[in-house]
Design a protein around this motif. Structure first.
Motif, PDB file in Angstrom:
ATOM      1  N   LYS A 166       0.459  -1.571  -0.440  1.00  0.00           N
ATOM      2  CA  LYS A 166      -0.090   0.084   0.282  1.00  0.00           C
ATOM      3  C   LYS A 166       1.044   1.329   0.288  1.00  0.00           C
ATOM      4  O   LYS A 166       0.198   2.282  -0.911  1.00  0.00           O
ATOM      5  N   ARG A 167       1.781   1.371   0.902  1.00  0.00           N
ATOM      6  CA  ARG A 167       2.395   2.346   0.249  1.00  0.00           C
ATOM      7  C   ARG A 167       4.249   2.086   0.706  1.00  0.00           C
ATOM      8  O   ARG A 167       4.272   1.280   0.815  1.00  0.00           O
ATOM      9  N   VAL A 185       6.828   6.869   8.886  1.00  0.00           N
ATOM     10  CA  VAL A 185       6.665   5.745   7.798  1.00  0.00           C
ATOM     11  C   VAL A 185       7.871   4.844   7.132  1.00  0.00           C
ATOM     12  O   VAL A 185       7.730   4.847   6.031  1.00  0.00           O
ATOM     13  N   ALA A 198       6.787   1.641   5.940  1.00  0.00           N
ATOM     14  CA  ALA A 198       6.175   1.493   4.575  1.00  0.00           C
ATOM     15  C   ALA A 198       6.702   0.333   4.302  1.00  0.00           C
ATOM     16  O   ALA A 198       7.653  -0.770   4.254  1.00  0.00           O
ATOM     17  N   CYS A 235       2.178   0.750  -6.089  1.00  0.00           N
ATOM     18  CA  CYS A 235       1.079   1.666  -4.827  1.00  0.00           C
ATOM     19  C   CYS A 235       0.676   2.244  -4.423  1.00  0.00           C
ATOM     20  O   CYS A 235       0.806   3.370  -5.123  1.00  0.00           O
ATOM     21  N   GLN A 240      -0.022   4.662  -2.394  1.00  0.00           N
ATOM     22  CA  GLN A 240       1.397   5.811  -0.980  1.00  0.00           C
ATOM     23  C   GLN A 240       2.608   6.289  -1.495  1.00  0.00           C
ATOM     24  O   GLN A 240       2.703   5.341  -0.761  1.00  0.00           O
ATOM     25  N   VAL A 241       3.135   7.048  -1.482  1.00  0.00           N
ATOM     26  CA  VAL A 241       4.469   7.289  -2.361  1.00  0.00           C
ATOM     27  C   VAL A 241       4.752   8.035  -1.145  1.00  0.00           C
ATOM     28  O   VAL A 241       5.016   9.580  -2.577  1.00  0.00           O
ATOM     29  N   SER A 296      -0.706   6.791  -8.137  1.00  0.00           N
ATOM     30  CA  SER A 296       0.105   6.454  -7.033  1.00  0.00           C
ATOM     31  C   SER A 296      -0.170   7.666  -6.335  1.00  0.00           C
ATOM     32  O   SER A 296      -1.101   8.690  -7.690  1.00  0.00           O
ATOM     33  N   TRP A 298      -0.603   9.616   4.364  1.00  0.00           N
ATOM     34  CA  TRP A 298       0.500   8.264   4.739  1.00  0.00           C
ATOM     35  C   TRP A 298      -0.830   7.477   4.830  1.00  0.00           C
ATOM     36  O   TRP A 298      -1.223   6.608   5.248  1.00  0.00           O
TER      37      TRP A 298
END
Length: 299
Positions: free
Chosen positions: A12-13, A42, A45, A216, A218-219, A251, A298
């Motif tokens: 996802k991230r 973060v 990830a 992904c 969220q980047v 994304s 995020w």
């Protein structure tokens, strides 16, 4: 040797840590520590992409707590150092300028990115033939990593094959040690040897290599060089082109650059160890200030 990332279900991230020399590494650690202290960690990830100094940071956060990493940067001894292959340990900043001039001439004379990578590889192979710093550089990089084991999450480390100019992406299934992957990604002055192959800096693949976060949702991209590139824009090496590609694929992308007060610590000054504490502090302040804004993104 497998130098293509293994196929895994899209996470996802993604966290993308770009290159930027010694000060860039310090700034990255500072931003991540500032975010965490403000309540946004973060580092969990599912996919982390590290390039050059960002590969070191990616391996460091996988093996140690952010507060300890940040404190260690603030305690950096006040000395200067040159990039691997440009000299023997601490020295003046001039070798950095020489390296930038040398590589700048290659960029200006290259037809495209593939041609540039081949020429950079040939130069690095010549430098390695004159003085192979592989063993010393491996020891240096190993000392920077709190763990020499690949983490369980998907960690992608970028490099370029010096013999062919082909981009390379290492992961835990590539059959090489983490320290070798990081050392190859950071080899900006000479071609780093792994078995029968040699590699150069992952930034020659693309500047931040954020395109590897495709799939992904969220980047988050941290770019010590502020998304800038030394390459012609038509080569699409710049971060903005990578971000456009990611957004076209669905994304959501956020980027973080050094603020205007700290920009002088990157570029030609990127290998100045005496600037590491200030770069980390600047990153920490930015991280704390941005945490609230990035929290909703995020998720």
């Amino acid at each position: 040797m497998n130098t293509t990332p293994s196929s895994q279900a899209p996470s996802k991230r993604a966290l993308v840590l770009g290159g930027g020399g010694s000060t860039g590494n310090a700034w990255l650690i500072g931003v991540l520590a500032g975010l965490a202290d403000a309540g946004l960690d973060v580092t969990g990830a599912g996919r982390v992409i590290g390039t050059s100094a960002g590969s070191t940071a990616a391996a460091q956060i996988a093996g140690a707590a952010l507060d300890g990493l940040y404190a260690a940067v603030l305690d950096t001894p006040r000395q200067r150092t040159a990039p691997p292959g440009s000299g023997s340990g601490p020295g003046p900043a001039r070798p950095v300028s020489d390296h930038l001039e040398r590589t700048g001439r290659i960029i200006a004379s290259s037809q495209d990115a593939a041609d540039m990578r081949r020429r950079m590889g040939a130069l690095a192979l010549d430098l390695a033939a004159a003085h192979d710093a592989t063993a010393r550089w491996r020891e240096t990089v190993a000392a920077r990593l709190p763990s020499l084991d690949w983490p369980n999450h998907q960690l992608l480390i970028t490099a370029v094959d010096a013999h062919t100019g082909e981009p390379v992406v290492f992961d835990r299934n590539s059959g090489i040690d983490l320290v070798d992957a990081v050392a190859a990604s950071c080899a900006s002055g000479f071609a780093y040897g792994i078995r029968d192959r040699r590699y150069i800096d992952g930034g020659y693949r693309r500047n931040e290599n954020a395109d590897l976060a495709a799939g992904c949702g969220q980047v988050l991209v941290l770019s010590p060089f502020g998304g800038r590139t030394r390459m012609p824009l038509e080569w699409d090496m710049q971060l903005s082109a990578q971000v456009d590609e990611l957004r076209a694929g669905g994304s959501v992308v956020e980027t973080v650059f050094p603020d205007s007060d700290s920009e002088h610590m990157f570029g030609a000054n990127a290998m100045d160890l005496s600037l590491r504490p200030a770069a980390a502090q600047a990153g920490y302040n930015q991280g704390k200030a941005l945490a609230g804004q990035l929290a909703a993104f995020w998720g």
